[in-house]
Write a protein that holds these residues in place. Structure first.
Motif, short mmCIF file in Angstrom:
data_model
loop_
_atom_site.label_atom_id
_atom_site.label_comp_id
_atom_site.label_asym_id
_atom_site.label_seq_id
_atom_site.Cartn_x
_atom_site.Cartn_y
_atom_site.Cartn_z
N SER A 139 0.85 9.71 -1.67
CA SER A 139 1.42 8.37 -1.58
C SER A 139 2.57 8.35 -0.57
O SER A 139 3.40 9.27 -0.53
CB SER A 139 1.96 7.92 -2.95
N TYR A 164 -3.81 10.41 -4.92
CA TYR A 164 -2.81 9.35 -4.76
C TYR A 164 -1.41 9.89 -5.03
O TYR A 164 -0.45 9.60 -4.30
CB TYR A 164 -3.17 8.22 -5.73
N ILE A 211 -0.51 2.64 1.29
CA ILE A 211 0.22 3.71 0.60
C ILE A 211 -0.29 5.08 1.05
O ILE A 211 0.49 5.97 1.35
CB ILE A 211 0.10 3.54 -0.93
N LEU A 212 -1.61 5.24 1.10
CA LEU A 212 -2.22 6.43 1.67
C LEU A 212 -2.48 6.10 3.14
O LEU A 212 -3.55 5.64 3.52
CB LEU A 212 -3.53 6.77 0.93
N TRP A 227 -3.68 0.38 -1.25
CA TRP A 227 -3.76 1.80 -1.62
C TRP A 227 -4.25 2.62 -0.43
O TRP A 227 -3.60 3.58 -0.04
CB TRP A 227 -4.70 1.98 -2.82
#
Length: 1014
Positions: free
Chosen positions: A495, A491, A380-381, A376
């Motif tokens: 993302s 998020y 993704i971040l 995450w």
């Protein structure tokens, strides 16, 4: 401005601000890189050979004429890379001393763009960064295909990419373009401490290798035969772990046949794979609230197989935990691999993480969770972790700490599982104590500091733990569910993008509806601290006055303890300075700040106050040292045993406040009773530090020290002569950057020395004692350079003393300095070099006999030469016997125990010397640190007042046993004629020539504090 015009202005300003925000959002772009890679592993020579094609799509509004390319495999090619230099900076010499055959590097690179060769070159100073010059500029919304063959010599395991025998960790292994964003190119050399920033895209990777390897990788396995191969291994692992098969550890031979396996991955910014013929495999499935199932795998060896039995479950639980608190895991699988790693406990890559040895199951669970969580925060971040490590490490650490809070009652993030008896004594977590230590001393750094500018300790404290603690504070302030909602919003917005710190702040402020400048600008954007305390309670006005002595203003939790045992909490918005708060309940007995012990307040001792005014904290004595708490005033103590000839054995007790966390005011008092003198003796020091956080001046330290002992017993008159020294001093410490190996110190001290002098009458004998006062002024500068290869220390001093000698006023000014250096000729073995030079620009006793002058330089520095009383001597004025051979390495630094009963080696004019020693290259020398040494020097002296100044040279050499310069023993074997003559007069054998040094000043708490915060 009238009201209508004011309204129009406000509306216009609002529209402009919104337009600017929308425009900023519309201007956001990120590049896209799609990869096709085919590679073959040749494990007999630890090479991979292959080809790579990179479809580079320019989504920026700019036309690009060049592209930076990362060639991180070249970081391991030689000792001149940024990686190698950083390793030396943090005193890791594994790569520096590695065999050349263990290095890693690329070969056969031939970059083409759309099939046409292009000019390229390494960036100056970095062989792991290349710059490709495009023949045709790449316009916005256009794409090109960059291709090259490549061969990679896989290095030994020095960091992330590497191998141990035929276990391979293929990370940062292929050429890849640097990120181009609104701030331009982000080309960066490979570093061990400081991670990465890469563009999103899709990967299609084919790997050819011997057919008995098991491979774990980013992406989804496409090869059906390999899927069957893995399934069979899962079944084997189940049987194996049940104990029906004997264990195995050795590497099996590689199969002569080969296989090609294919992986695909979408919307990732990196690709890693791990290959080992010994891997065991387990699998589980994570079930998300959305109904999605995630395949969870672990690949592990026999090394910690008992811990890894539950590894797949740990991955599953981590995926479910983060999905619930941050957002759904978007990829089809998550994998953890137990393999070699020389860069921390674990390292993350999209869909896969590598884990080193863990020691116990909770530690393994924690590190797997932390590394899986990076999918995450990083995967993704995809923030720029080289510049803003906290956006990844810190936010992720908050979540993995939350995970351990949920699943482990007694887990401490620094110490692992902690016995309840010990944990009950902790007011704060051990991480909070660690932060308080460094923040109080001004040695902490802003989390927004780039990774390479963070010290080793601060990379952990300020990139990981301070952000984690800060988000925990935010959670308690706004509520857990509110923070989860804000995380979900963040998020959802960012993302598969590259958020910057301002984006994170804007997202969380929009979600919470609060001004979070205290968090993102204060705690994350600076090393500013805060110190809330209850200043006073006014029962008549029914108010509390709270003060914040810091420069950042987080929200403040106030707890009211009522007389009936009930409590209630309220949050107060942050402030700086003083604030009056209305006392809302007349039944309140006690008021407490930060009752949950979650803040980063650097001084919790002023956080409680009783309404009735009985706020004196009970005094508590603790043995040796320990935790300093807000509930008690602790004095630490330990028995001491020392001695000298005049006082005898000294039994005493040391009292001090050097606890955890350290106060900026420190003291130690060490009184003792001498068995021979039967009088009180001892030492003391009081010190106040003034840490500086906003400049290269790091600290100002004011101190008052003192000591009092007896130095000479006169048997004829039965008197014991005492000396007493008081020493006020000031020390300034500065350092350009905290990661700089060089520190500078400027010191001034005044020595007030009071010495007993007996009055002896010719007829009456002993008539009493008089007390002579000498005052010595000393100004000194020190440059201390830390290095694993070539550390050195340079000190220069100016000393002035005005004194009376036989009724005549005298004075001198002496200037002197020394260089103390060493150079590593092999790992852990040093050639040691010291040089000393000093002279007297002013000396009213220059024309006297050197022996009768004061403040002389001395080649042989013993007790009688220590006129400033800096060193503790067993027999300060001994001229024979064992105690007379105690020396100190000051001035000329000779190791001979020759007293100044002889004028040899004394100078009231000038002196120069060189001291050499060598660590022996044998392994046994670590246990018995024997070193050959050689000292040589020249000096000017006057034999008698009537003779002219003469110059004399001397030398001496032998062997010494040196225990970290605290205790050393010296055996002189070769000596110049003038030294040999004295030995001939005063000694019968070599044993009587052995000298020794005991330097307990190296154990001074102030010096140990300097060592701790290096």
């Amino acid at each position: 401005m009238n009201q209508n015009n004011l309204k129009k202005f406000i509306i216009l300003l609002f529209l402009l601000l919104n337009f600017a925000f929308i425009e900023a959002q519309n201007n956001y772009f990120q590049q896209e890189v799609n990869y096709k890679i085919n590679v073959e592993l040749f494990d007999d020579i630890h090479f991979i050979k292959g080809n790579i094609e990179m479809e580079y799509i320019n989504h920026s509004p700019d036309t690009l004429s060049e592209i930076f390319m990362h060639l991180w495999g070249n970081a391991f090619k030689n000792k001149n890379t940024a990686f190698s230099k950083q390793q030396l900076r943090v005193h890791n010499t594994k790569f520096y001393y590695a065999d050349e055959q263990d290095n890693g590097y690329y070969e056969k690179l031939n970059f083409k763009v759309d099939g046409i060769e292009v000019n390229w070159a390494f960036e100056e100073g970095h062989i792991d960064i290349a710059l490709l010059k495009l023949k045709t500029p790449l316009k916005p919304n256009q794409k090109i295909v960059i291709s090259t063959p490549f061969e990679l010599k896989i290095p030994a395991s020095f960091s992330r990419l590497g191998h141990i025998e035929t276990s391979y960790q293929m990370t940062q292994w292929y050429p890849k373009p640097a990120v181009y964003d609104k701030n331009g190119w982000h080309q960066m050399p490979y570093l061990n401490m400081g991670e990465f920033y890469s563009e999103f895209g899709n990967y299609d990777v084919e790997i050819t290798l011997p057919s008995n390897y098991y491979v774990a990788a980013t992406g989804t396995l496409q090869t059906e035969s390999e899927k069957k191969f893995v399934e069979d291994r899962i079944l084997f692992t189940t049987t194996y772990l049940e104990g029906s098969i004997f264990s195995f550890i050795d590497f099996p031979p590689s199969s002569e046949s080969k296989k090609t396996i294919r992986y695909k991955a979408e919307k990732v910014h990196d690709f890693a794979w791990f290959a080992d013929k010994r891997f065991l495999i387990k699998r589980d499935k994570a079930n998300l609230s959305s109904g999605k199932e995630i395949e969870c795998n672990v690949f592990f060896t026999d090394q910690e197989r008992e811990l890894w039995k539950e590894g797949a479950f740990y991955v599953k639980r981590a995926v479910e935990f983060y999905s619930a608190r941050v957002g759904d895991y978007p990829y089809p699988q998550a994998t953890a691999v137990q393999s070699a790693l020389s860069a921390g406990a674990g390292m993350e890559y999209p869909m896969i993480t590598v884990i080193g040895t863990s020691g116990n199951a909770p530690a393994l669970d924690q590190v797997i969770t932390h590394e899986v969580g990076h999918n995450w925060f990083y995967g993704i971040l995809a923030s720029n972790e080289r510049d803003y490590a906290w956006m990844d490490e810190g936010m992720n650490s908050y979540h993995d700490h939350k995970y351990t809070d949920v699943y482990y009652e007694d887990y401490d993030e620094l110490s692992g599982i902690m016995p309840k008896k010990i944990k009950k004594q902790l007011e704060y977590s051990s991480l909070s104590y660690a932060y308080q230590i460094f923040a109080r001393l001004g040695k902490d750094q802003s989390p927004n500091t780039t990774s390479d500018d963070l010290t080793t300790v601060n990379y952990f404290l300020c990139a990981y733990e301070k952000p984690a603690m800060s988000f925990k504070l935010l959670e308690h302030y706004i509520g857990e569910q509110e923070l989860i909602a804000a995380m979900h919003d963040y998020y959802a917005k960012w993302s598969f993008k590259h958020p910057q710190p301002e984006d994170t702040k804007a997202s969380f402020e929009a979600s919470t509806g609060k001004d979070l400048s205290w968090l993102f600008d204060g705690l994350m954007g600076s090393n500013a601290t805060y110190d809330y305390g209850i200043n006073s309670i006014n029962k008549f006005a029914n108010t509390i006055e709270i003060v914040n002595k810091g420069s950042v203003a987080p929200p403040l939790q106030i707890t009211y303890h009522n007389a009936d045992g009930t409590t209630f909490n309220e949050w107060e918005e942050g402030f700086i300075g003083k604030k009056q708060i209305l006392l809302k309940d007349s039944n309140v007995k006690e008021i407490e700040l930060d009752n949950n012990k979650i803040s980063l307040d650097i001084n919790p001792s002023n956080d409680t106050n009783k309404i009735d005014g009985s706020n004196i904290k009970p005094l508590a004595f603790r043995f040796i040292s320990g935790l300093r708490t807000s509930k008690k005033n602790k004095i630490f103590m330990l028995p001491t045993l020392s001695g000298n000839i005049s006082d005898g054995i000294q039994l005493g007790m040391a009292f001090h406040n050097y606890g955890i966390p350290l106060s900026t005011f420190q003291y130690y008092i060490q009184p003792a009773i001498g068995s021979k003198s039967e009088e009180l003796v001892g030492t003391f020091e009081f010190r106040k530090d003034f840490p500086q956080k906003k400049s290269s001046l790091r600290n100002v330290s004011l101190a008052l020290g003192g000591k009092s002992f007896h130095e000479h017993y006169n048997e004829m008159f039965d008197i014991n002569l005492r000396f007493t020294r008081f020493q006020p001093s000031i020390e300034l410490e500065w350092q350009e950057k905290l990661v700089s190996p060089q520190k500078h110190f400027l010191r001034y001290r005044t020595i007030f020395l009071i010495k007993d002098r007996p009055t002896i009458g010719r007829e009456t004998g002993f008539e009493g004692l008089e007390h002579d006062l000498n005052i010595i002024h000393e100004l000194g500068y020190e440059l201390d350079r830390s290095s694993a290869i070539n550390p050195y220390n340079i000190e220069t001093k100016a000393e002035y003393q005005k004194y009376s000698n036989f009724g005549q006023e005298q004075q001198y000014l002496k200037l002197y300095g020394e260089i103390d250096s060493k150079y590593a000729y092999k790992k852990g073995k040093f050639f040691n070099f010291r040089a000393f030079l000093g002279f007297f620009p002013l000396n009213t006793e220059r024309n006297k006999s050197t022996r009768s002058a004061q403040g002389n330089f001395a080649m042989f520095h013993g007790g009688s030469n220590d006129y400033k009383y800096d060193v503790n001597y067993i027999g300060r004025n001994s001229r024979e016997g064992f105690s007379s051979r105690q020396i100190d390495w000051n001035d000329g630094g000779f190791k001979n125990g020759i007293s100044n009963a002889y004028s040899l080696g004394l100078s009231n004019s000038y002196m120069a010397s060189i001291n050499l020693s060598l660590d022996l290259p044998f392994s046994w020398a670590r246990l018995v640190p024997i070193k050959p040494y050689f000292d040589t020097g020249i000096y000017g002296y006057r034999p008698t007042s009537s003779e002219p100044m003469k110059r004399e040279s001397i030398y001496s050499g032998g062997i010494m046993i040196n225990f970290q310069k605290v205790v050393s023993i010296h055996v002189p074997l070769i000596n110049s004629e003038n030294i040999s003559n004295i030995y001939g007069e005063t000694t019968d054998n070599i044993w009587q020539r052995i000298s020794f040094n005991i330097d307990i000043n190296r154990l001074n708490p102030h010096k140990m504090k300097r060592w701790l915060t290096r």
